[in-house]
Design a protein around this motif. Structure first.
Motif: not given
Ligand SMILES: Nc1ncnc2c1ncn2[C@@H]1O[C@H](COP(=O)(O)OP(=O)(O)O)[C@@H](O)[C@H]1O
Ligand SMILES: [Mg+2]
Length: 278
Positions: A189, A177, A48
């Motif tokens: 993350d 993640n 992201e």
């Protein structure tokens, strides 16, 4: 996940990343000053926040590098991740270097040869995730974490105590993640980690589990295995389910990617199920 699968997931879930070679020479050389000469093995499309995410081959082994332009609004998030890394050493891949050069901020991590977690019912990955979360509940929240979980939900501004606390909360445990290997799960993350009530971590996983096929009751039963769940009240769960549903609706309105839209629908399912139990 293969890179082909990752690419097709990315096509529907986020902006395109750049390759290692597209970074300024100064940035690449600064990373190489830490890890030696590197070649890019794989550009990772899924994710992201970062403009670059690559697996690099270095003389000491593979590393995972992620980075953003230093003046990007994501840069402070990446720095959060770098600061918190020493405190979550047993849960996250180890940070090998942080480089600010050539107008870029790049973090280099120990590479984990794993795959994204499978959150579907019966998945053995959920057992590994639970082991990681149990360990997380035993960690103190380091001072470097200043973000507070209540800031996530404007609708709780008048009753933040519902979710406040002094635990370390990852707060973004989407399956991308979580990397799973033969024997464990790594939590990645940590950029958005917060200080808050420990039970909010498994609670925020409930909509994610529902989105992967669990019933609300089964998803909550999974969350109930954690020590932190013992202290949660039905009222607090109802409050969080409603606030999380509103939040996911906002996220889905802004980024209507399929997995986000699915999670928003799952969050509504959880909220309604909670409401019906009153
Ligand atoms: N240490 C690592 N080893 C191997 N792959 C990793 C590692 N860290 C992240 N990845 C891969 O890169 C993807 C994006 O990394 P992440 O840290 O989540 O960045 P983003 O902020 O872009 O979401 C992850 O979903 C995972 O597939
Ligand atoms: Mg990520």
């Amino acid at each position: 996940m293969t890179s082909a699968q990752a690419s097709s997931a990315q096509a529907s879930s986020g902006p395109r990343r750049r390759s290692w070679a597209e970074l300024p020479r100064e940035t690449r050389e600064a990373v190489e000053a830490h890890v030696g000469p590197v070649t890019e093995v794989e550009r990772i499309e899924i994710g992201e926040r970062s403009d670059i995410a690559s697996v690099l081959e270095a003389p000491g082994g593979r590393i995972f590098a992620k980075g953003v332009p230093a003046d990007d609004r994501q840069a402070p998030w990446l720095d959060n991740e770098a600061r918190i890394n020493p405190y979550v050493a047993g849960l996250a891949p180890r940070l090998l270097c942080r480089v600010l050069a050539g107008g870029w901020l790049v973090l280099g991590f120990e590479h984990v040869a794993g795959r994204h977690a499978d959150y579907s019912p019966g998945s053995a990955d959920l057992v590994k995730l639970a082991a990681a979360l149990t360990a997380l509940e035993d960690l103190p929240c380091p001072d470097v974490v200043s973000r507070r979980i209540e800031g996530r939900w404007p609708e709780l501004a008048d009753r933040p105590h519902a979710v406040t606390g002094d635990a370390l909360v990852h707060a973004d445990l989407n399956p991308g993640n979580v990397l799973v290997t033969e024997d464990r799960a790594y939590l990645l993350d940590w950029a958005g980690a917060c200080r808050g009530a420990a039970w909010t971590e498994p609670a925020m996983l409930v909509p994610r589990l529902i989105a992967h096929g669990h019933s609300p009751g089964d998803a909550e039963a999974w969350a109930a295995q954690f020590g932190s769940w013992r202290h949660v009240t039905a009222q607090a769960l109802g409050t969080l389910a409603a606030a999380e549903s509103d939040r996911w609706d906002r996220v889905a309105a802004q980024w209507p990617y399929p997995r986000i839209v699915r999670t928003a629908a799952a969050a509504r399912t959880w909220r309604d199920w909670r409401l019906a139990r009153r």
